[in-house]
Design a protein around this motif. Structure first.
Motif, PDB file in Angstrom:
ATOM      1  N   ALA A  69       0.832  -1.202   0.000  1.00 39.88           N
ATOM      2  CA  ALA A  69       0.000   0.000   0.000  1.00 39.88           C
ATOM      3  C   ALA A  69       0.865   1.249   0.000  1.00 39.88           C
ATOM      4  CB  ALA A  69      -0.918   0.007   1.219  1.00 39.88           C
ATOM      5  N   GLN A  70       2.127   1.121   0.419  1.00 42.80           N
ATOM      6  CA  GLN A  70       3.045   2.251   0.402  1.00 42.80           C
ATOM      7  C   GLN A  70       3.829   2.199  -0.903  1.00 42.80           C
ATOM      8  OE1 GLN A  70       5.131   0.988   3.963  1.00 42.80           O
ATOM      9  NE2 GLN A  70       4.523   2.898   4.922  1.00 42.80           N
ATOM     10  N   GLU A  71       4.306   3.321  -1.337  1.00 37.76           N
ATOM     11  CA  GLU A  71       5.166   3.331  -2.514  1.00 37.76           C
ATOM     12  C   GLU A  71       6.581   3.596  -2.044  1.00 37.76           C
ATOM     13  OE1 GLU A  71       6.590   2.348  -5.487  1.00 37.76           O
ATOM     14  OE2 GLU A  71       4.454   2.486  -5.823  1.00 37.76           O
ATOM     15  N   PRO A  72       7.415   2.565  -1.967  1.00 35.82           N
ATOM     16  CA  PRO A  72       8.725   2.729  -1.374  1.00 35.82           C
ATOM     17  C   PRO A  72       9.767   3.346  -2.292  1.00 35.82           C
ATOM     18  CG  PRO A  72       8.483   0.498  -2.103  1.00 35.82           C
ATOM     19  CD  PRO A  72       7.164   1.195  -2.353  1.00 35.82           C
ATOM     20  N   PHE A  73       9.499   3.403  -3.585  1.00 34.81           N
ATOM     21  CA  PHE A  73      10.520   3.900  -4.495  1.00 34.81           C
ATOM     22  C   PHE A  73      10.652   5.410  -4.364  1.00 34.81           C
ATOM     23  CE2 PHE A  73       8.819   0.051  -6.600  1.00 34.81           C
ATOM     24  CZ  PHE A  73       9.960  -0.724  -6.516  1.00 34.81           C
ATOM     25  N   CYS A  74      11.872   5.878  -4.094  1.00 29.45           N
ATOM     26  CA  CYS A  74      12.107   7.314  -4.030  1.00 29.45           C
ATOM     27  C   CYS A  74      12.358   7.864  -5.428  1.00 29.45           C
ATOM     28  CB  CYS A  74      13.276   7.634  -3.102  1.00 29.45           C
ATOM     29  SG  CYS A  74      14.879   7.039  -3.683  1.00 29.45           S
ATOM     30  N   ALA A  75      12.754   6.978  -6.343  1.00 24.64           N
ATOM     31  CA  ALA A  75      13.052   7.403  -7.711  1.00 24.64           C
ATOM     32  C   ALA A  75      12.964   6.198  -8.638  1.00 24.64           C
ATOM     33  CB  ALA A  75      14.454   8.015  -7.791  1.00 24.64           C
ATOM     34  N   ALA A  76      12.851   6.500  -9.909  1.00 24.95           N
ATOM     35  CA  ALA A  76      12.877   5.454 -10.934  1.00 24.95           C
ATOM     36  C   ALA A  76      13.675   5.960 -12.120  1.00 24.95           C
ATOM     37  CB  ALA A  76      11.467   5.082 -11.369  1.00 24.95           C
ATOM     38  N   LEU A  94       3.770   5.180 -11.587  1.00 19.34           N
ATOM     39  CA  LEU A  94       4.463   5.747 -10.420  1.00 19.34           C
ATOM     40  C   LEU A  94       3.963   7.151 -10.114  1.00 19.34           C
ATOM     41  CD1 LEU A  94       8.144   4.573 -10.804  1.00 19.34           C
ATOM     42  CD2 LEU A  94       6.761   4.379  -8.747  1.00 19.34           C
ATOM     43  N   ARG A  95       3.797   7.951 -11.145  1.00 20.82           N
ATOM     44  CA  ARG A  95       3.315   9.323 -10.953  1.00 20.82           C
ATOM     45  C   ARG A  95       1.891   9.319 -10.398  1.00 20.82           C
ATOM     46  NH1 ARG A  95       6.518  12.264  -9.949  1.00 20.82           N
ATOM     47  NH2 ARG A  95       7.567  12.927 -11.801  1.00 20.82           N
ATOM     48  N   ARG A  96       1.078   8.379 -10.838  1.00 20.66           N
ATOM     49  CA  ARG A  96      -0.286   8.277 -10.328  1.00 20.66           C
ATOM     50  C   ARG A  96      -0.284   7.921  -8.839  1.00 20.66           C
ATOM     51  NH1 ARG A  96      -3.899   4.722  -8.913  1.00 20.66           N
ATOM     52  NH2 ARG A  96      -2.614   2.908  -9.355  1.00 20.66           N
ATOM     53  N   ARG A  97       0.601   7.007  -8.448  1.00 27.04           N
ATOM     54  CA  ARG A  97       0.644   6.556  -7.055  1.00 27.04           C
ATOM     55  C   ARG A  97       1.284   7.572  -6.118  1.00 27.04           C
ATOM     56  NH1 ARG A  97       2.117   0.181  -6.894  1.00 27.04           N
ATOM     57  NH2 ARG A  97       0.746  -0.473  -8.569  1.00 27.04           N
ATOM     58  N   ARG A  98       2.299   8.233  -6.597  1.00 30.60           N
ATOM     59  CA  ARG A  98       3.049   9.133  -5.714  1.00 30.60           C
ATOM     60  C   ARG A  98       3.601  10.281  -6.536  1.00 30.60           C
ATOM     61  NH1 ARG A  98       8.437   7.764  -2.760  1.00 30.60           N
ATOM     62  NH2 ARG A  98       8.705   9.656  -1.563  1.00 30.60           N
ATOM     63  N   ARG A  99       2.997  11.413  -6.382  1.00 32.08           N
ATOM     64  CA  ARG A  99       3.337  12.571  -7.206  1.00 32.08           C
ATOM     65  C   ARG A  99       4.789  13.025  -7.031  1.00 32.08           C
ATOM     66  NH1 ARG A  99       2.609  14.498 -11.764  1.00 32.08           N
ATOM     67  NH2 ARG A  99       3.184  16.652 -11.898  1.00 32.08           N
ATOM     68  N   THR A 100       5.369  12.783  -5.861  1.00 34.81           N
ATOM     69  CA  THR A 100       6.696  13.331  -5.580  1.00 34.81           C
ATOM     70  C   THR A 100       7.857  12.414  -5.961  1.00 34.81           C
ATOM     71  OG1 THR A 100       6.624  12.470  -3.324  1.00 34.81           O
ATOM     72  CG2 THR A 100       5.826  14.729  -3.671  1.00 34.81           C
ATOM     73  N   VAL A 101       7.593  11.234  -6.466  1.00 37.90           N
ATOM     74  CA  VAL A 101       8.686  10.335  -6.837  1.00 37.90           C
ATOM     75  C   VAL A 101       9.511  10.956  -7.966  1.00 37.90           C
ATOM     76  CG1 VAL A 101       7.401   8.962  -8.527  1.00 37.90           C
ATOM     77  CG2 VAL A 101       9.273   7.922  -7.263  1.00 37.90           C
ATOM     78  N   GLN A 102      10.840  10.846  -7.864  1.00 42.49           N
ATOM     79  CA  GLN A 102      11.723  11.366  -8.906  1.00 42.49           C
ATOM     80  C   GLN A 102      11.712  10.401 -10.095  1.00 42.49           C
ATOM     81  OE1 GLN A 102      13.380  14.184  -8.883  1.00 42.49           O
ATOM     82  NE2 GLN A 102      13.151  14.776  -6.757  1.00 42.49           N
ATOM     83  N   ALA A 134      26.000  13.197 -13.171  1.00 42.60           N
ATOM     84  CA  ALA A 134      24.729  13.889 -13.410  1.00 42.60           C
ATOM     85  C   ALA A 134      23.564  13.040 -12.920  1.00 42.60           C
ATOM     86  CB  ALA A 134      24.570  14.210 -14.887  1.00 42.60           C
ATOM     87  N   LEU A 135      23.653  11.736 -13.124  1.00 45.84           N
ATOM     88  CA  LEU A 135      22.609  10.824 -12.656  1.00 45.84           C
ATOM     89  C   LEU A 135      22.540  10.847 -11.126  1.00 45.84           C
ATOM     90  CD1 LEU A 135      20.600   8.433 -13.190  1.00 45.84           C
ATOM     91  CD2 LEU A 135      22.565   6.959 -12.820  1.00 45.84           C
ATOM     92  N   LEU A 136      23.673  10.771 -10.476  1.00 46.83           N
ATOM     93  CA  LEU A 136      23.693  10.790  -9.010  1.00 46.83           C
ATOM     94  C   LEU A 136      23.178  12.106  -8.465  1.00 46.83           C
ATOM     95  CD1 LEU A 136      27.080   8.964  -8.353  1.00 46.83           C
ATOM     96  CD2 LEU A 136      24.762   8.051  -8.089  1.00 46.83           C
ATOM     97  N   ALA A 137      23.510  13.206  -9.116  1.00 43.40           N
ATOM     98  CA  ALA A 137      23.001  14.505  -8.683  1.00 43.40           C
ATOM     99  C   ALA A 137      21.480  14.546  -8.790  1.00 43.40           C
ATOM    100  CB  ALA A 137      23.619  15.620  -9.520  1.00 43.40           C
ATOM    101  N   PHE A 138      20.938  13.962  -9.852  1.00 40.07           N
ATOM    102  CA  PHE A 138      19.492  13.904 -10.003  1.00 40.07           C
ATOM    103  C   PHE A 138      18.862  13.113  -8.866  1.00 40.07           C
ATOM    104  CE2 PHE A 138      16.020  11.098 -11.257  1.00 40.07           C
ATOM    105  CZ  PHE A 138      15.042  12.037 -11.500  1.00 40.07           C
ATOM    106  N   LEU A 139      19.427  11.954  -8.541  1.00 37.66           N
ATOM    107  CA  LEU A 139      18.855  11.104  -7.497  1.00 37.66           C
ATOM    108  C   LEU A 139      18.926  11.748  -6.116  1.00 37.66           C
ATOM    109  CD1 LEU A 139      20.216   7.609  -8.580  1.00 37.66           C
ATOM    110  CD2 LEU A 139      17.865   8.466  -8.772  1.00 37.66           C
ATOM    111  N   ARG A 140      19.907  12.575  -5.888  1.00 35.62           N
ATOM    112  CA  ARG A 140      20.088  13.186  -4.559  1.00 35.62           C
ATOM    113  C   ARG A 140      19.211  14.403  -4.326  1.00 35.62           C
ATOM    114  NH1 ARG A 140      26.169  11.969  -5.077  1.00 35.62           N
ATOM    115  NH2 ARG A 140      26.330  10.093  -3.821  1.00 35.62           N
ATOM    116  N   ARG A 141      18.580  14.925  -5.352  1.00 29.56           N
ATOM    117  CA  ARG A 141      17.801  16.146  -5.141  1.00 29.56           C
ATOM    118  C   ARG A 141      16.464  15.898  -4.497  1.00 29.56           C
ATOM    119  NH1 ARG A 141      15.318  18.173 -10.797  1.00 29.56           N
ATOM    120  NH2 ARG A 141      14.335  16.236 -11.290  1.00 29.56           N
TER     121      ARG A 141
END
Length: 141
Positions: A69-76, A94-102, A134-141
């Motif tokens: 029931a939770q969406e554990p992914f912080c990013a995809a 993912l966007r439907r389930r959790r608007r803030t996921v990267q 650049a990928l790591l910087a994206f994931l850390r934001r």
């Protein structure tokens, strides 16, 4: 007798869903983000959608159970060109389930569809090959 010390609650792991049909690239991405993130890899659209339904519990390195029931992914990190369908379906879900996921869409395609889809979903877009910092910087934001 030792005092009973409660352990402080642990933060759940930061889990990144990597949706990439290139086995070597997916494994390399997972390895490179491992110091900070736990990766769950899906090589097909079907595997990615199953990962969403499981709630990220398919990752090998986790000892924490997370309810679906939770969406554990912080990013995809999503390749839209999967062998069994359009990887953008994962981004939409993912966007439907959790608007803030990267969301990061990565592709070697030269057509504009993935770029336009990424913009509609408020996702970042990168062309393969890409630079890892650049990928790591994206994931850390």
């Amino acid at each position: 007798m030792e005092p009973n010390r409660e352990q402080p609650p642990q933060d759940p792991p930061l889990i990144v869903l990597i949706v990439e049909d290139d086995f070597d690239l997916a494994a390399d991405l997972a390895k490179r983000i491992a110091p900070v993130f736990t990766a769950e890899i899906a090589h097909t659209l079907e595997e990615a959608l199953r990962a969403l339904d499981r709630g990220g519990e398919g990752r090998a390195s986790s000892s924490i159970s997370i309810s679906s029931a939770q969406e554990p992914f912080c990013a995809a990190i999503i390749d839209p060109g999967l062998p069994d369908g359009d990887g953008m379906r994962v981004a939409v879900e993912l966007r439907r389930r959790r608007r803030t996921v990267q969301l990061l869409v990565m592709t070697g395609r030269t057509v504009l569809d993935p770029i336009n889809d990424a913009a509609v979903l408020d996702a970042a877009y990168v062309r393969k090959p890409f630079v890892l910092p650049a990928l790591l910087a994206f994931l850390r934001r």
